[in-house]
Design a protein around this motif. Structure first.
Motif, PDB file in Angstrom:
ATOM      1  N   GLN A  31     -22.601 -14.181  62.640  1.00  0.00           N
ATOM      2  CA  GLN A  31     -22.582 -15.530  62.079  1.00  0.00           C
ATOM      3  C   GLN A  31     -21.937 -16.514  63.053  1.00  0.00           C
ATOM      4  O   GLN A  31     -22.457 -17.620  63.273  1.00  0.00           O
ATOM      5  CB  GLN A  31     -21.807 -15.521  60.750  1.00  0.00           C
ATOM      6  N   PHE A  32     -20.826 -16.130  63.662  1.00  0.00           N
ATOM      7  CA  PHE A  32     -20.157 -17.050  64.580  1.00  0.00           C
ATOM      8  C   PHE A  32     -20.994 -17.271  65.843  1.00  0.00           C
ATOM      9  O   PHE A  32     -21.024 -18.365  66.402  1.00  0.00           O
ATOM     10  CB  PHE A  32     -18.749 -16.548  64.915  1.00  0.00           C
ATOM     11  N   GLU A  33     -21.663 -16.231  66.254  1.00  0.00           N
ATOM     12  CA  GLU A  33     -22.553 -16.370  67.421  1.00  0.00           C
ATOM     13  C   GLU A  33     -23.619 -17.428  67.121  1.00  0.00           C
ATOM     14  O   GLU A  33     -23.863 -18.339  67.912  1.00  0.00           O
ATOM     15  CB  GLU A  33     -23.193 -15.010  67.718  1.00  0.00           C
ATOM     16  N   VAL A  34     -24.255 -17.304  65.963  1.00  0.00           N
ATOM     17  CA  VAL A  34     -25.296 -18.268  65.578  1.00  0.00           C
ATOM     18  C   VAL A  34     -24.700 -19.676  65.436  1.00  0.00           C
ATOM     19  O   VAL A  34     -25.310 -20.673  65.830  1.00  0.00           O
ATOM     20  CB  VAL A  34     -25.971 -17.822  64.261  1.00  0.00           C
ATOM     21  N   ALA A  35     -23.492 -19.739  64.872  1.00  0.00           N
ATOM     22  CA  ALA A  35     -22.856 -21.039  64.664  1.00  0.00           C
ATOM     23  C   ALA A  35     -22.525 -21.707  65.994  1.00  0.00           C
ATOM     24  O   ALA A  35     -22.698 -22.921  66.149  1.00  0.00           O
ATOM     25  CB  ALA A  35     -21.586 -20.862  63.836  1.00  0.00           C
ATOM     26  N   GLU A  36     -22.071 -20.920  66.949  1.00  0.00           N
ATOM     27  CA  GLU A  36     -21.715 -21.508  68.245  1.00  0.00           C
ATOM     28  C   GLU A  36     -22.942 -21.995  69.001  1.00  0.00           C
ATOM     29  O   GLU A  36     -22.924 -23.040  69.624  1.00  0.00           O
ATOM     30  CB  GLU A  36     -20.985 -20.474  69.102  1.00  0.00           C
ATOM     31  N   GLN A  37     -23.990 -21.199  68.926  1.00  0.00           N
ATOM     32  CA  GLN A  37     -25.214 -21.565  69.664  1.00  0.00           C
ATOM     33  C   GLN A  37     -25.864 -22.827  69.101  1.00  0.00           C
ATOM     34  O   GLN A  37     -26.480 -23.576  69.835  1.00  0.00           O
ATOM     35  CB  GLN A  37     -26.226 -20.427  69.592  1.00  0.00           C
ATOM     36  N   ARG A  38     -25.799 -22.998  67.796  1.00  0.00           N
ATOM     37  CA  ARG A  38     -26.472 -24.123  67.112  1.00  0.00           C
ATOM     38  C   ARG A  38     -27.943 -24.222  67.515  1.00  0.00           C
ATOM     39  O   ARG A  38     -28.462 -25.312  67.774  1.00  0.00           O
ATOM     40  CB  ARG A  38     -25.768 -25.457  67.406  1.00  0.00           C
ATOM     41  N   ARG A  39     -28.587 -23.087  67.593  1.00  0.00           N
ATOM     42  CA  ARG A  39     -29.991 -23.079  67.997  1.00  0.00           C
ATOM     43  C   ARG A  39     -30.902 -22.766  66.816  1.00  0.00           C
ATOM     44  O   ARG A  39     -32.064 -23.119  66.790  1.00  0.00           O
ATOM     45  CB  ARG A  39     -30.189 -22.035  69.100  1.00  0.00           C
ATOM     46  N   ALA A  40     -30.355 -22.064  65.830  1.00  0.00           N
ATOM     47  CA  ALA A  40     -31.179 -21.649  64.691  1.00  0.00           C
ATOM     48  C   ALA A  40     -30.434 -21.876  63.387  1.00  0.00           C
ATOM     49  O   ALA A  40     -29.215 -21.720  63.321  1.00  0.00           O
ATOM     50  CB  ALA A  40     -31.528 -20.163  64.822  1.00  0.00           C
ATOM     51  N   ALA A  41     -31.171 -22.272  62.369  1.00  0.00           N
ATOM     52  CA  ALA A  41     -30.635 -22.310  61.013  1.00  0.00           C
ATOM     53  C   ALA A  41     -31.207 -21.112  60.271  1.00  0.00           C
ATOM     54  O   ALA A  41     -32.324 -20.682  60.550  1.00  0.00           O
ATOM     55  CB  ALA A  41     -31.028 -23.608  60.314  1.00  0.00           C
ATOM     56  N   ILE A  42     -30.438 -20.574  59.329  1.00  0.00           N
ATOM     57  CA  ILE A  42     -30.890 -19.401  58.585  1.00  0.00           C
ATOM     58  C   ILE A  42     -31.044 -19.780  57.120  1.00  0.00           C
ATOM     59  O   ILE A  42     -30.136 -20.383  56.538  1.00  0.00           O
ATOM     60  CB  ILE A  42     -29.850 -18.258  58.663  1.00  0.00           C
TER      61      ILE A  42
END
Lengths: 493, 493
Positions: A31-42
């Protein structure tokens, strides 16, 4: 679509706690990886039978995730604001931003199903809406929104019982707002709902946004499975895989989830009665001959698909079918590695070219399912290719069905022990030795992977028009009778 | 869909011969590259009005290409063999292998159009067939088959005349087999055909397989344009671009083709009558007030889109519209660079969030068309993204239309000279200086690119529900009246 989901899926408390410990850590990392990247929404779309525990699943995910980066979107009756705009406005308004996770109860799928079940949409309007849905979801995906479409599956009767209990426990105050489908339209609403759900899962399971059917009877299993699917989705989003599958109907090898397989649920010990076998065989063959020479068959056509473990007895079963057919009207197609000519064309071409005329029979000894079996397991096709093959194959078989062909598909299953016995037998007998190749031994080592691929194949391609028949084949005679009986009964129906 | 194709497209013999010399060399190079790689198969689907010269185009391409690596596929009435199998079997049977080019006359599109025009398919069945087509073509593309879908466009009357001539010249022997649409069903068949063709081009122009509409009145232009499109397709296939556009409705900058632009076909010198202007304006505003306060408007909604050259007078036109509206019922949305919040979501989100309630009016000063204008020209969006935006935008506007909204779209066009004059005027007047930015001067340098993008935008998104209106805007008063009149007439219709 619910073949494997209908098997018992259970986890003990201990198993669940172990899975939970593992999942919490991995989910937070992802989750934090996705949040940091800000490349994809789930978007996690939690759908399924009433009473299957949609709310409980969302609560559980909230526990596991960092709740600053999560939001719940719950849609019920449209508000005035929403009714004054196009139907999808409410979902657009709440679209999560990149880096965030939305847990959605009552997504667009829910509303559509409801309207179909209540008879507000006719069949054609429903089909068109499904197509619009496919295009919208594809667009969202290309815009960086990853959809995890979960269908919590529970037997109707079980769901009813569970709802009753909930009502008693909560009293009138928290009575779940559930439609009494059985009481509407003399039960027709329930039938339409079931049929519409099946059609939706079948048609909108695209390569980029497949449905994940999660058995929901056991809350431990249910929650662990959803957690596992979310983990896969987050990992895929973080790695930025362009068109990879975000979900699977069954658990991954990495997860601690129990994996009931369709084959292990079969009673492979079933045998044919030796005394009546010959007579039964002759009777069934006679009926097959009659059905395929009847005048009405001229406008139809029969496409038989035989898949199964190596040495499961496909050849022998095909022979018993073949014997009952007019040799001018059938052809057996053995499907091995594709030729140069075939490799130079779309993978379905080799099957299209061998389609029978109406009134004829084509028997495929292995088939287009190689794409999602051997090509998947051996890595000949990348995940984005075999994932999109499920809907492509459903489309293909639907075309055959609409043209009057009957598509009958068999998976012949034997146990690992029985396979070993047959391999050794083949090695021992000179005239059988040609039937055994080094490939057969190699495939055997990947037994579990093939079983997983087979389970997902049956789940995703057992369509209403062309269901799979699983055949217990440790006893060859039993298998032959079951194959013949299935064909005859489908033809006579 | 035929906006730019309806302009005169002509090439002199000399221009054509120069183009031909260039094309032959480049086409052969590209063809051999594709043949050596054996990674992609090319299907050139030549469709269009009867009499537009489908056969001639195919002959020309044969002349230009190496004919060992080309095949013609021509489909007429299905044979017995074909009728005995599903409809698409005939196309699968002939599927070209990778490295080869198939020139197809009478593709699946032709048959579907014909059946719809003859009334054998109702509207719903036709829509479903189009959706199946989209999915099949997407599958082919992912399997390495590149489709170049050409629609040869010719005015109905011109096509009829051309057919007459051909008949006279060829006598009875080579009489083209053409259906007399006007004589079927009292002319209804012709109407259905035209409508079905428009719908097909609109809906099945996907990002991966868009239609290329080629004006076919002048055979020189027609053949050179098709050659150019094929060159682009071959080059794209050779470079293995995953989802890039294979075609464009208009010619590329590299080609020698004349490029009639929609703007240059406008008479920008049109002016409003100074004496009656004020009265006309007041009358139109009055009608607009009446239409938007009528009871029937409460279930509708008005979405106005203003695009155009910088300094074309969008603001002034919007003001004249705004004056006639109830301030409680409208909002003007100035669309500039997206905010952080907007960038974090699908590009259509910023427009969905600003959709008016039914009964209200939304005025967009620039709009979602930024995707295919500034984002395309400035390279903010890669080709695969802005190519898929055309069908996505059509879907979006169709949703608005189905919900009762009226979508009215304007392109305000001024000449380059007039723009310069206005820029200088803005520079000179302190209170107007804020309206001029360095961006405006930079955009001006890309005049031709913007004009090309605008032409393709109008061609691909002037749908039946939401057509574009081009507004001659050198005279601001003329533009304002035309804008108001268009809105009022659409509302009153």
């Amino acid at each position: 679509m619910f073949e494997s989901a209908n098997l018992p899926h259970v986890m003990t408390r201990d198993e669940f706690e172990a899975a939970e410990t593992r999942l919490r850590e991995l989910l937070l990392d992802a989750q934090f990886e996705v949040a940091e990247q800000r490349r994809a929404a789930i978007m996690v779309l939690v759908n399924g039978s009433d009473g299957a525990g949609k709310g409980e699943v969302v609560n559980r995910l909230y526990d596991w995730l960092d709740d600053h980066l999560v939001e719940t979107l719950s849609y019920r009756k449209p508000t005035d604001e929403e009714r004054a705009r196009p139907g999808s406005w409410r979902y657009w308004r709440d679209m999560p931003s990149k880096g965030r996770i939305a847990l959605v109860i009552g997504s667009w799928h829910h509303r559509l199903l409801r309207n179909r079940a209540l008879g507000r949409l006719d069949k054609n309007a429903y089909d068109n809406a499904l197509e619009d849905m496919i295009r919208s979801e594809e667009m969202l995906r290309r815009e960086g929104v990853h959809l995890l479409k979960i269908w919590l599956h529970m037997d109707d009767r079980e769901a009813q019982k569970r709802l009753e209990k909930l009502r008693e426990a909560n009293g009138a105050l928290r009575r779940p707002a559930v439609i009494e489908w059985d009481e509407i339209d003399g039960g027709k609403a329930r039938a339409r709902l079931t049929d519409a759900a099946l059609e939706m899962i079948e048609k909108t399971s695209t390569g980029n946004a497949p449905w994940a059917v999660v058995p929901a009877s056991d809350p431990h299993y249910r929650d662990a499975a959803v957690g596992d699917l979310l983990l896969q989705t987050l990992t895929g989003a973080a790695e930025g895989t362009p068109a990879a599958p975000s979900t699977q109907a069954v658990a991954t090898p990495e997860s601690a989830l129990p994996r009931p397989s369709l084959v292990s649920a079969l009673d492979l010990a079933k045998t044919a009665d030796r005394e009546t076998y010959s007579q039964e065989l002759r009777d069934l063959q006679q009926r097959l001959t009659e059905a395929t020479t009847a005048k009405s068959f001229r406008n139809r056509g029969l496409v038989l698909v035989f898949e199964g473990n190596d040495a499961a007895g496909k050849g022998g079963a095909i022979r018993r079918v073949r014997e009952a057919l007019d040799p001018r009207r059938f052809r057996v197609h053995g499907v091995a590695a594709p030729s140069d000519e075939e490799l130079a064309r779309p993978y379905l071409w080799r099957f299209w070219r061998n389609l029978p005329r109406r009134g004829d029979v084509a028997i495929f000894d292995r088939s287009w399912y190689g794409r999602v079996l051997v090509e998947r397991v051996e890595g000949f096709a990348p995940p984005e290719d075999w994932m999109r093959a499920y809907p492509e194959i459903n489309d293909f078989e639907r075309q055959l069905g609409e043209c009057g062909y009957l598509v009958v598909k068999f998976w012949l299953a034997i146990s690992q022990d029985e396979q070993l016995r047959r391999f050794q037998d083949r090695e021992a007998k000179p005239f059988k030795r040609y039937k055994l190749t080094p490939d057969d031994w190699r495939n055997r080592e990947k037994w579990a992977l093939y079983e997983q691929a087979m389970t997902e194949m049956v789940d995703r391609t057992s369509s209403r028009l062309a269901p799979w028949t699983l055949v217990e084949a440790n006893d060859k005679k039993f298998a032959r009778l079951k194959v013949l009986r299935t064909i005859v009964e489908r033809l006579e129906a």
